[in-house]
Design a protein around this motif. Structure first.
Motif, PDB file in Angstrom:
ATOM      1  N   GLN A   1       0.818  -1.216   0.000  1.00 19.75           N
ATOM      2  CA  GLN A   1       0.000   0.000   0.000  1.00 19.75           C
ATOM      3  C   GLN A   1       0.853   1.268   0.000  1.00 19.75           C
ATOM      4  OE1 GLN A   1      -2.641  -0.173   3.355  1.00 19.75           O
ATOM      5  NE2 GLN A   1      -3.548  -2.128   2.718  1.00 19.75           N
ATOM      6  N   HIS A   2       2.091   1.162   0.504  1.00 22.84           N
ATOM      7  CA  HIS A   2       2.906   2.361   0.710  1.00 22.84           C
ATOM      8  C   HIS A   2       4.168   2.435  -0.147  1.00 22.84           C
ATOM      9  CE1 HIS A   2       0.441   2.071   4.380  1.00 22.84           C
ATOM     10  NE2 HIS A   2       0.510   3.382   4.394  1.00 22.84           N
ATOM     11  N   LEU A   3       4.611   1.283  -0.678  1.00 23.66           N
ATOM     12  CA  LEU A   3       5.838   1.279  -1.463  1.00 23.66           C
ATOM     13  C   LEU A   3       5.612   0.564  -2.789  1.00 23.66           C
ATOM     14  CD1 LEU A   3       8.461   0.368   1.315  1.00 23.66           C
ATOM     15  CD2 LEU A   3       7.874   2.650   0.459  1.00 23.66           C
ATOM     16  N   ALA A   4       6.561   0.746  -3.703  1.00 25.67           N
ATOM     17  CA  ALA A   4       6.481   0.105  -5.013  1.00 25.67           C
ATOM     18  C   ALA A   4       6.465  -1.413  -4.870  1.00 25.67           C
ATOM     19  CB  ALA A   4       7.661   0.540  -5.878  1.00 25.67           C
ATOM     20  N   ASP A   5       5.861  -2.075  -5.850  1.00 24.08           N
ATOM     21  CA  ASP A   5       5.691  -3.534  -5.786  1.00 24.08           C
ATOM     22  C   ASP A   5       7.011  -4.277  -5.627  1.00 24.08           C
ATOM     23  OD1 ASP A   5       3.017  -3.126  -6.052  1.00 24.08           O
ATOM     24  OD2 ASP A   5       2.868  -3.783  -8.140  1.00 24.08           O
ATOM     25  N   TYR A   6       8.064  -3.785  -6.303  1.00 21.34           N
ATOM     26  CA  TYR A   6       9.324  -4.522  -6.258  1.00 21.34           C
ATOM     27  C   TYR A   6       9.996  -4.460  -4.881  1.00 21.34           C
ATOM     28  CZ  TYR A   6      11.836  -0.035  -6.910  1.00 21.34           C
ATOM     29  OH  TYR A   6      12.332   1.234  -6.776  1.00 21.34           O
ATOM     30  N   LYS A   7       9.490  -3.597  -3.987  1.00 22.48           N
ATOM     31  CA  LYS A   7      10.033  -3.494  -2.634  1.00 22.48           C
ATOM     32  C   LYS A   7       9.288  -4.373  -1.629  1.00 22.48           C
ATOM     33  CE  LYS A   7      11.498   1.295  -3.417  1.00 22.48           C
ATOM     34  NZ  LYS A   7      11.379   2.711  -2.990  1.00 22.48           N
ATOM     35  N   VAL A   8       8.218  -4.988  -2.052  1.00 23.44           N
ATOM     36  CA  VAL A   8       7.420  -5.825  -1.156  1.00 23.44           C
ATOM     37  C   VAL A   8       8.170  -7.133  -0.877  1.00 23.44           C
ATOM     38  CG1 VAL A   8       5.253  -7.076  -0.857  1.00 23.44           C
ATOM     39  CG2 VAL A   8       5.272  -4.850  -2.020  1.00 23.44           C
ATOM     40  N   PRO A   9       8.389  -7.492   0.389  1.00 22.84           N
ATOM     41  CA  PRO A   9       9.115  -8.735   0.701  1.00 22.84           C
ATOM     42  C   PRO A   9       8.388  -9.958   0.141  1.00 22.84           C
ATOM     43  CG  PRO A   9       8.888  -7.362   2.656  1.00 22.84           C
ATOM     44  CD  PRO A   9       8.007  -6.757   1.613  1.00 22.84           C
ATOM     45  N   LYS A  10       9.160 -10.850  -0.465  1.00 19.26           N
ATOM     46  CA  LYS A  10       8.571 -12.106  -0.917  1.00 19.26           C
ATOM     47  C   LYS A  10       8.304 -13.007   0.283  1.00 19.26           C
ATOM     48  CE  LYS A  10       9.139 -16.079  -3.975  1.00 19.26           C
ATOM     49  NZ  LYS A  10       9.949 -16.718  -5.035  1.00 19.26           N
ATOM     50  N   TYR A  11       9.182 -12.910   1.287  1.00 15.50           N
ATOM     51  CA  TYR A  11       9.056 -13.731   2.491  1.00 15.50           C
ATOM     52  C   TYR A  11       9.048 -12.836   3.730  1.00 15.50           C
ATOM     53  CZ  TYR A  11      10.726 -17.385  -0.700  1.00 15.50           C
ATOM     54  OH  TYR A  11      10.887 -18.246  -1.752  1.00 15.50           O
ATOM     55  N   VAL A  12       8.207 -13.199   4.686  1.00 13.88           N
ATOM     56  CA  VAL A  12       8.185 -12.554   6.000  1.00 13.88           C
ATOM     57  C   VAL A  12       8.256 -13.668   7.048  1.00 13.88           C
ATOM     58  CG1 VAL A  12       6.910 -11.122   7.629  1.00 13.88           C
ATOM     59  CG2 VAL A  12       6.817 -10.601   5.164  1.00 13.88           C
ATOM     60  N   PHE A  13       9.253 -13.611   7.909  1.00 14.76           N
ATOM     61  CA  PHE A  13       9.411 -14.620   8.951  1.00 14.76           C
ATOM     62  C   PHE A  13       9.378 -13.957  10.324  1.00 14.76           C
ATOM     63  CE2 PHE A  13      11.800 -16.354   5.298  1.00 14.76           C
ATOM     64  CZ  PHE A  13      11.126 -17.561   5.151  1.00 14.76           C
ATOM     65  N   VAL A  14       8.545 -14.490  11.210  1.00 14.67           N
ATOM     66  CA  VAL A  14       8.514 -14.019  12.600  1.00 14.67           C
ATOM     67  C   VAL A  14       9.523 -14.855  13.386  1.00 14.67           C
ATOM     68  CG1 VAL A  14       7.130 -13.738  14.684  1.00 14.67           C
ATOM     69  CG2 VAL A  14       6.111 -13.316  12.435  1.00 14.67           C
ATOM     70  N   ILE A  15      10.475 -14.183  14.047  1.00 13.20           N
ATOM     71  CA  ILE A  15      11.517 -14.885  14.799  1.00 13.20           C
ATOM     72  C   ILE A  15      11.461 -14.452  16.266  1.00 13.20           C
ATOM     73  CG2 ILE A  15      13.013 -15.163  12.794  1.00 13.20           C
ATOM     74  CD1 ILE A  15      14.658 -12.805  13.787  1.00 13.20           C
ATOM     75  N   PRO A  16      11.883 -15.321  17.185  1.00 15.00           N
ATOM     76  CA  PRO A  16      11.811 -14.978  18.618  1.00 15.00           C
ATOM     77  C   PRO A  16      12.828 -13.933  19.040  1.00 15.00           C
ATOM     78  CG  PRO A  16      12.826 -17.135  18.312  1.00 15.00           C
ATOM     79  CD  PRO A  16      12.293 -16.728  16.981  1.00 15.00           C
ATOM     80  N   GLU A  17      14.040 -14.002  18.488  1.00 13.51           N
ATOM     81  CA  GLU A  17      15.089 -13.054  18.829  1.00 13.51           C
ATOM     82  C   GLU A  17      15.979 -12.822  17.622  1.00 13.51           C
ATOM     83  OE1 GLU A  17      15.343 -11.360  21.536  1.00 13.51           O
ATOM     84  OE2 GLU A  17      13.880 -12.419  22.778  1.00 13.51           O
ATOM     85  N   PHE A  18      16.596 -11.640  17.576  1.00 10.23           N
ATOM     86  CA  PHE A  18      17.554 -11.344  16.516  1.00 10.23           C
ATOM     87  C   PHE A  18      18.969 -11.655  16.979  1.00 10.23           C
ATOM     88  CE2 PHE A  18      14.232  -8.726  14.596  1.00 10.23           C
ATOM     89  CZ  PHE A  18      14.466  -8.921  13.247  1.00 10.23           C
ATOM     90  N   PRO A  19      19.826 -12.107  16.075  1.00 13.98           N
ATOM     91  CA  PRO A  19      21.253 -12.187  16.417  1.00 13.98           C
ATOM     92  C   PRO A  19      21.787 -10.770  16.541  1.00 13.98           C
ATOM     93  CG  PRO A  19      20.919 -12.669  14.079  1.00 13.98           C
ATOM     94  CD  PRO A  19      19.555 -12.558  14.699  1.00 13.98           C
ATOM     95  N   MET A  20      22.539 -10.498  17.608  1.00 10.47           N
ATOM     96  CA  MET A  20      22.997  -9.136  17.872  1.00 10.47           C
ATOM     97  C   MET A  20      24.517  -9.078  17.904  1.00 10.47           C
ATOM     98  SD  MET A  20      20.015  -7.656  18.230  1.00 10.47           S
ATOM     99  CE  MET A  20      20.303  -6.057  19.009  1.00 10.47           C
ATOM    100  N   THR A  21      25.061  -7.918  17.541  1.00  8.85           N
ATOM    101  CA  THR A  21      26.484  -7.672  17.728  1.00  8.85           C
ATOM    102  C   THR A  21      26.700  -7.202  19.157  1.00  8.85           C
ATOM    103  OG1 THR A  21      26.412  -5.324  17.119  1.00  8.85           O
ATOM    104  CG2 THR A  21      26.645  -6.917  15.318  1.00  8.85           C
ATOM    105  N   GLY A  22      27.958  -7.188  19.588  1.00  9.17           N
ATOM    106  CA  GLY A  22      28.253  -6.741  20.947  1.00  9.17           C
ATOM    107  C   GLY A  22      27.944  -5.280  21.179  1.00  9.17           C
ATOM    108  N   SER A  23      27.825  -4.490  20.084  1.00 10.04           N
ATOM    109  CA  SER A  23      27.544  -3.064  20.227  1.00 10.04           C
ATOM    110  C   SER A  23      26.053  -2.756  20.241  1.00 10.04           C
ATOM    111  CB  SER A  23      28.222  -2.283  19.088  1.00 10.04           C
ATOM    112  OG  SER A  23      27.835  -2.789  17.833  1.00 10.04           O
ATOM    113  N   GLY A  24      25.221  -3.807  20.320  1.00  6.08           N
ATOM    114  CA  GLY A  24      23.792  -3.600  20.481  1.00  6.08           C
ATOM    115  C   GLY A  24      23.020  -3.448  19.187  1.00  6.08           C
ATOM    116  N   LYS A  25      23.645  -3.766  18.054  1.00  5.92           N
ATOM    117  CA  LYS A  25      22.963  -3.681  16.773  1.00  5.92           C
ATOM    118  C   LYS A  25      22.595  -5.081  16.296  1.00  5.92           C
ATOM    119  CE  LYS A  25      25.913   0.222  15.418  1.00  5.92           C
ATOM    120  NZ  LYS A  25      26.879   0.684  14.410  1.00  5.92           N
ATOM    121  N   ILE A  26      21.602  -5.140  15.415  1.00  6.93           N
ATOM    122  CA  ILE A  26      21.258  -6.417  14.799  1.00  6.93           C
ATOM    123  C   ILE A  26      22.401  -6.842  13.889  1.00  6.93           C
ATOM    124  CG2 ILE A  26      19.671  -7.563  13.220  1.00  6.93           C
ATOM    125  CD1 ILE A  26      17.442  -5.779  14.295  1.00  6.93           C
ATOM    126  N   ASP A  27      22.837  -8.078  14.030  1.00  8.82           N
ATOM    127  CA  ASP A  27      23.965  -8.606  13.265  1.00  8.82           C
ATOM    128  C   ASP A  27      23.528  -8.885  11.829  1.00  8.82           C
ATOM    129  OD1 ASP A  27      25.943 -10.346  12.129  1.00  8.82           O
ATOM    130  OD2 ASP A  27      26.692 -10.730  14.152  1.00  8.82           O
TER     131      ASP A  27
END
Length: 519
Positions: A474-500
């Motif tokens: 609804q908000h972005l061009a079609d080619y930007k729409v994710p083909k896959y969406v996965f719900v995960i329990p936790e993200f892998p993180m770097t030691g500096s607090g960012k998503i790895d």
């Protein structure tokens, strides 16, 4: 405090002389004055000197945030040695590679993170480290009262290397960034001045000290402003909220994921956060609507977005406190004094047109001395006229404020179209209030190069994939729409607090393969 042409040990001595009885640090409920810190650092330095540490010696500091960690940092610099700041999450293979690469001669070990056994790790790899002369625990230092004798302390020059800080290593092996005393003090003084911090402030210091965000814009801004720093070992939402309430913290710097985790925590709202006055928000992009939500929930008076990187002394742009809300919520601010910023059109090898996106490039006194023992990689980062290539994309508006987009290396190429992951991430965050974190990555695909994959973390652990895709559509061009969406329990993180990023790409690739095999 005047940071011009000074060194970090001189700044500490000056602070102890000016306001020695004021509280510098609070750790595990114990208060330490600036004089306490200076004396402890001197005692540590005397013992390090006895062990053989001299000017130019590489001393690794490895452990979670702590008051002894800070004292050891100052002690190393008092001797004119180089503090090599090590990620507290490193394991055997990583430590062996880093210690050999950085030619660490002495290793000071603090408290470990989780179940890691630092002593056992070093024992297992000791034979692989060619330069390591001694490894010891911080708890072993400072047991006897010692004083540096005349001629023992070697105060470095402002242009001498103070620290080696490693790039976050989300995509490749970390590189050691050499930063000098003078440039760090100049950069952090500019931050203090723009934020308006004084001795009346109290900051909660939970960003990792081994990273520029904690070591530079944490330890050094606290030193230059003279404000109290409440040290926490690492970020955890509930202890953070408790500390803000207990110590009436006025300053809390964070990466967006920290604040988003905090306001999504079930215990949020049970603690008084009304003392919060200001903070710097950096490390990754954030949608204006997310920024609004954080302000609404936390009550920050001034939460200023910023941009920078390890190679450029941590921070290079910062929103002014008196900026309007449009700038605060949507930009990374204007260049700090001593910094020049331009946007480069890499395809046409010229400066980009006004408002057009391109590579963010930086020039000025904040730039690193180079990557340690990586002359070719250092040369590759600089253009002939002194501009530093950040590898980030963004654009400048008519006010000179920077709009960060994403790492150029994170760009997804789908069917010949360049896609910025942050644009999609920002939209997905608005799809449902239960979404607490998103990472969009590209995974290899035949014919079209890459497919767009969204990894999503929610408070309740579930959200319909089609709902996310429909919202983005609804908000972005079609080619930007994710083909896959996965719900995960936790993200892998770097030691500096960012998503790895690297680990997230691997996770996404595995999830795509698993789904395709089941179809």
């Amino acid at each position: 405090m005047n940071a011009e042409l000074r060194t970090i040990p001189e700044a500490l001595d000056e602070r102890a002389a000016e306001c020695g009885e004021q509280t510098a640090y609070i750790f595990d409920g114990v208060r330490y004055t600036w004089r306490d810190c200076e004396r402890q650092a001197e005692a540590f330095a005397a013992e390090l000197f006895q062990k053989g540490v001299r000017a130019g010696t590489h001393v690794g500091i490895w452990g979670v945030n702590s008051y002894p960690w800070v004292c050891c940092y100052f002690a190393v610099l008092k001797l004119g040695a180089v503090a090599v700041l090590l990620n507290f999450s490193y394991k055997e293979k990583e430590m062996a590679e880093i210690l050999n690469y950085a030619q660490v001669e002495y290793l000071a070990m603090g408290e470990p993170r989780g179940s890691l056994n630092f002593g056992q790790i070093i024992s297992n790899i000791r034979g692989e480290i060619s330069t390591l002369k001694e490894a010891f625990f911080l708890s072993e230092l400072g047991k006897t009262a010692q004083k540096l004798t005349v001629g023992t302390a070697y105060y470095p020059e402002p242009e001498d290397t103070a620290v080696i800080i490693f790039t976050s290593g989300t995509t490749k092996r970390p590189k050691g960034v050499m930063l000098a005393h003078g440039q760090l003090l100049q950069a952090m003084q500019a931050v203090v001045d723009r934020m308006g911090w004084t001795e009346e402030d109290c900051q909660l210091l939970t960003l990792p000290l081994f990273h520029g965000s904690g070591g530079n814009s944490g330890i050094l801004v606290g030193l230059l402003a003279g404000m109290t720093s409440v040290i926490q070992r690492r970020y955890q939402s509930v202890p953070v909220m408790k500390a803000i309430e207990e110590y009436q913290c006025t300053v809390f710097n964070a990466v967006p994921s920290m604040l988003l985790m905090m306001i999504h925590n079930p215990e949020f709202g049970t603690y008084d956060l009304s003392s919060l006055q200001s903070g710097i928000l950096s490390g990754s992009s954030i949608a204006p609507e997310q920024y609004d939500r954080i302000l609404e929930k936390t009550g920050y008076r001034n939460l200023q977005q910023a941009y920078g990187m390890t190679e450029t002394s941590t921070l290079n742009t910062l929103v002014r406190r008196d900026a309007d809300m449009l700038q605060k919520r949507g930009t990374a601010g204007e260049a700090l004094p001593g910094v020049q910023i331009r946007i480069w059109n890499c395809r046409e090898q010229r400066e980009a047109d006004a408002g057009a996106p391109g590579e963010i490039q930086i020039r000025g006194s904040y730039l690193m001395k180079g990557y340690y023992n990586m002359e070719e990689q250092t040369r590759q980062q600089f253009l002939e006229d002194g501009w530093f290539r950040t590898g980030d994309s963004g654009w400048l508006d008519e006010m000179g404020s920077l709009h960060f987009q994403s790492r150029l290396s994170e760009m997804i190429v789908r069917g010949g179209e360049n896609i910025s992951p942050s644009e999609i991430e920002n939209q997905i965050m608005l799809c449902d209030s239960s979404i607490s974190a998103v990472k969009v990555v590209g995974v290899p695909a035949p014919i079209i190069q890459e497919e767009v994959v969204a990894l999503v973390k929610t408070d309740n652990g579930s959200i319909r994939e089609e709902a996310v895709r429909e919202y983005v559509c609804q908000h972005l061009a079609d080619y930007k729409v994710p083909k896959y969406v996965f719900v995960i329990p936790e993200f892998p993180m770097t030691g500096s607090g960012k998503i790895d990023l690297k680990a997230s790409r691997e996770l996404a690739g595995n999830l795509v393969k698993e789904r395709e095999n089941n179809e």
